[in-house]
Design an enzyme around this catalytic site. Sequence first.
Site, PDB file in Angstrom:
ATOM      1  N   ARG A  61       0.834  -1.209   0.000  1.00  0.00           N
ATOM      2  CA  ARG A  61       0.000   0.000   0.000  1.00  0.00           C
ATOM      3  C   ARG A  61       0.871   1.263   0.000  1.00  0.00           C
ATOM      4  O   ARG A  61       0.424   2.341  -0.395  1.00  0.00           O
ATOM      5  CB  ARG A  61      -0.987  -0.005   1.170  1.00  0.00           C
ATOM      6  CG  ARG A  61      -1.915   1.209   1.181  1.00  0.00           C
ATOM      7  CD  ARG A  61      -3.173   1.029   2.026  1.00  0.00           C
ATOM      8  NE  ARG A  61      -3.005   0.222   3.214  1.00  0.00           N
ATOM      9  CZ  ARG A  61      -2.319   0.583   4.307  1.00  0.00           C
ATOM     10  NH1 ARG A  61      -1.747   1.761   4.375  1.00  0.00           N
ATOM     11  NH2 ARG A  61      -2.214  -0.243   5.330  1.00  0.00           N
ATOM     12  N   TYR A 113     -13.841  19.040 -17.214  1.00  0.00           N
ATOM     13  CA  TYR A 113     -14.251  17.645 -17.063  1.00  0.00           C
ATOM     14  C   TYR A 113     -15.261  17.550 -15.923  1.00  0.00           C
ATOM     15  O   TYR A 113     -14.969  17.942 -14.796  1.00  0.00           O
ATOM     16  CB  TYR A 113     -13.039  16.765 -16.790  1.00  0.00           C
ATOM     17  CG  TYR A 113     -13.437  15.326 -16.602  1.00  0.00           C
ATOM     18  CD1 TYR A 113     -13.773  14.536 -17.702  1.00  0.00           C
ATOM     19  CD2 TYR A 113     -13.520  14.762 -15.351  1.00  0.00           C
ATOM     20  CE1 TYR A 113     -14.174  13.228 -17.542  1.00  0.00           C
ATOM     21  CE2 TYR A 113     -13.917  13.442 -15.174  1.00  0.00           C
ATOM     22  CZ  TYR A 113     -14.236  12.688 -16.281  1.00  0.00           C
ATOM     23  OH  TYR A 113     -14.633  11.395 -16.113  1.00  0.00           O
ATOM     24  N   ASP A 186      -4.821  19.908 -15.177  1.00  0.00           N
ATOM     25  CA  ASP A 186      -5.292  18.637 -15.740  1.00  0.00           C
ATOM     26  C   ASP A 186      -4.843  18.613 -17.196  1.00  0.00           C
ATOM     27  O   ASP A 186      -5.389  19.295 -18.052  1.00  0.00           O
ATOM     28  CB  ASP A 186      -6.818  18.538 -15.625  1.00  0.00           C
ATOM     29  CG  ASP A 186      -7.355  17.222 -16.197  1.00  0.00           C
ATOM     30  OD1 ASP A 186      -6.638  16.561 -16.961  1.00  0.00           O
ATOM     31  OD2 ASP A 186      -8.518  16.878 -15.880  1.00  0.00           O
ATOM     32  N   LYS A 211      -6.690   7.516 -19.943  1.00  0.00           N
ATOM     33  CA  LYS A 211      -6.885   8.037 -21.291  1.00  0.00           C
ATOM     34  C   LYS A 211      -5.618   7.816 -22.127  1.00  0.00           C
ATOM     35  O   LYS A 211      -5.227   6.698 -22.339  1.00  0.00           O
ATOM     36  CB  LYS A 211      -7.310   9.504 -21.206  1.00  0.00           C
ATOM     37  CG  LYS A 211      -8.436   9.762 -20.174  1.00  0.00           C
ATOM     38  CD  LYS A 211      -9.746   9.078 -20.519  1.00  0.00           C
ATOM     39  CE  LYS A 211     -10.775   9.088 -19.379  1.00  0.00           C
ATOM     40  NZ  LYS A 211     -11.039  10.389 -18.782  1.00  0.00           N
TER      41      LYS A 211
HETATM   42  C1  LIG Z   1     -11.442  10.862 -17.520  1.00  0.00           C
HETATM   43  C2  LIG Z   1     -10.987  12.181 -17.050  1.00  0.00           C
HETATM   44  C3  LIG Z   1     -10.836  12.452 -15.683  1.00  0.00           C
HETATM   45  C4  LIG Z   1     -11.195  11.439 -14.605  1.00  0.00           C
HETATM   46  O1  LIG Z   1     -10.362  10.322 -14.640  1.00  0.00           O
HETATM   47  P1  LIG Z   1     -10.810   8.823 -14.240  1.00  0.00           P
HETATM   48  O2  LIG Z   1      -9.613   8.010 -14.582  1.00  0.00           O
HETATM   49  O3  LIG Z   1     -12.037   8.483 -15.041  1.00  0.00           O
HETATM   50  O4  LIG Z   1     -11.109   8.847 -12.776  1.00  0.00           O
HETATM   51  C5  LIG Z   1     -10.379  13.707 -15.322  1.00  0.00           C
HETATM   52  N1  LIG Z   1     -10.079  14.653 -16.241  1.00  0.00           N
HETATM   53  C6  LIG Z   1     -10.207  14.420 -17.563  1.00  0.00           C
HETATM   54  C7  LIG Z   1      -9.870  15.503 -18.542  1.00  0.00           C
HETATM   55  C8  LIG Z   1     -10.672  13.182 -18.020  1.00  0.00           C
HETATM   56  O5  LIG Z   1     -10.813  12.978 -19.338  1.00  0.00           O
END
Ligand SMILES: *Cc1c(COP(=O)(O)O)cnc(C)c1O
Length: 391
Positions: A61, A113, A186, A211
């Site tokens: 962990r 998002y 992000d 992604k």
């Molecule tokens: C998918 C996404 C998230 C969230 O991520 P998860 O892996 O689904 O928890 C946050 N920001 C963006 C731009 C995303 O495309």
Amino acid sequence: MTGGGRKGETTAARRGETIAAQAGHFIDPASGAVTPPIQPSVTFARDADYALIDPDFNYGRANNPTTATAEALLASLEGAEAALLFASGLAAASALFATLPQGARVVAPRVMYQGTLSRIKQMAETGQIEYALFDATEAGALEQTVGTAETALVWIESPCNPTWDVIDIAAAARTAHDAGARLAVDSTVATPVLTRPLDLGADVVFHSATKYLNGHSDVLAGVLVSAKADDAWQRISDARWLGGAVLGVFEAWLLIRGLRTLFLRVRRASESALAIARHFEGHKKLDAVLYPGLASHPGHAIAARQMTGGFGGMLSLLVTGGREAAVRTASRAEIFLPATSLGGVESLVEHRATIEGLESDVPENLLRLSVGIEDVGELIADLEHMLSGAS
Ligand SMILES: *Cc1c(COP(=O)(O)O)cnc(C)c1O
């Protein structure tokens, strides 16, 4: 932190695509293998003096050699001092918000998002944080919203879901720092291939590694990287350790595998997205094509300065005729897969307002496209076919 194949020392000066392709010039000292092994052990033994055999690894962990290899790779791709992987993107974002002081103020874009925005609002309901939103398309809106109130964190996304507004990261960093706040970016859509936010002054970079970083729509993961391994970073590391939202080891290994082709995939997706955007701009069945690579996009000038080697694989189409025409268009797809998410090798089309639900501010006629690595001529033909039934 070691990791990076435990041989990562020589990779710092190399270019990202060389580092990614070789998983950090990985050579396993035990066997000579050129791909990192999966180490599933959750516990790590001690020597005759009862010292850990490797001081970096004690219990799963807290840390794991396979995860550490992935983290070292991600840190070097972003030019960061440290990286931490989490069980999902939102687990990573939540750890960052949860380590702010009680009641801290967060400033974020109004359109971003949706999941992250929902998490911010949820944490505000219990008083853990406060938030204020700004309109990313309005000059000066970030400075105004930060204002004179004590702000702990500015969170931005660029390009921003699902309109692909582009935020000037260097300017946002100055605004945040002048106010004594930290800047988190992000960068899920841009990836380190197209933008390196830490080089532009950001303090923390976030990715949904679900992604592009993994790139094959088969791993859920999130990562934070930090310019400095400082006290704030230590709190995030402790939050993962005690919150327990670690990434599974097999997922960490798949992520390393995916990262090897990151540069090829992102460049290909960007080239195809640009070709699609140019082909469909002005199309008679469309009100608009939203893509930062088009000169008509309001964020184009900043994108051209801030993004290197492409404008990303994401674009949106505003279909003439409203919600029904957009849904009908999506449902006629024969190559684009009608599904949410983004950043995989397969192209996806999504009616975003359906996915976001009632609270959504997204235009009803918006189709979000995640462009994959298929033949671009066939992708364009599929979209032409889809639009031919739009009205
Ligand atoms: C998918 C996404 C998230 C969230 O991520 P998860 O892996 O689904 O928890 C946050 N920001 C963006 C731009 C995303 O495309």
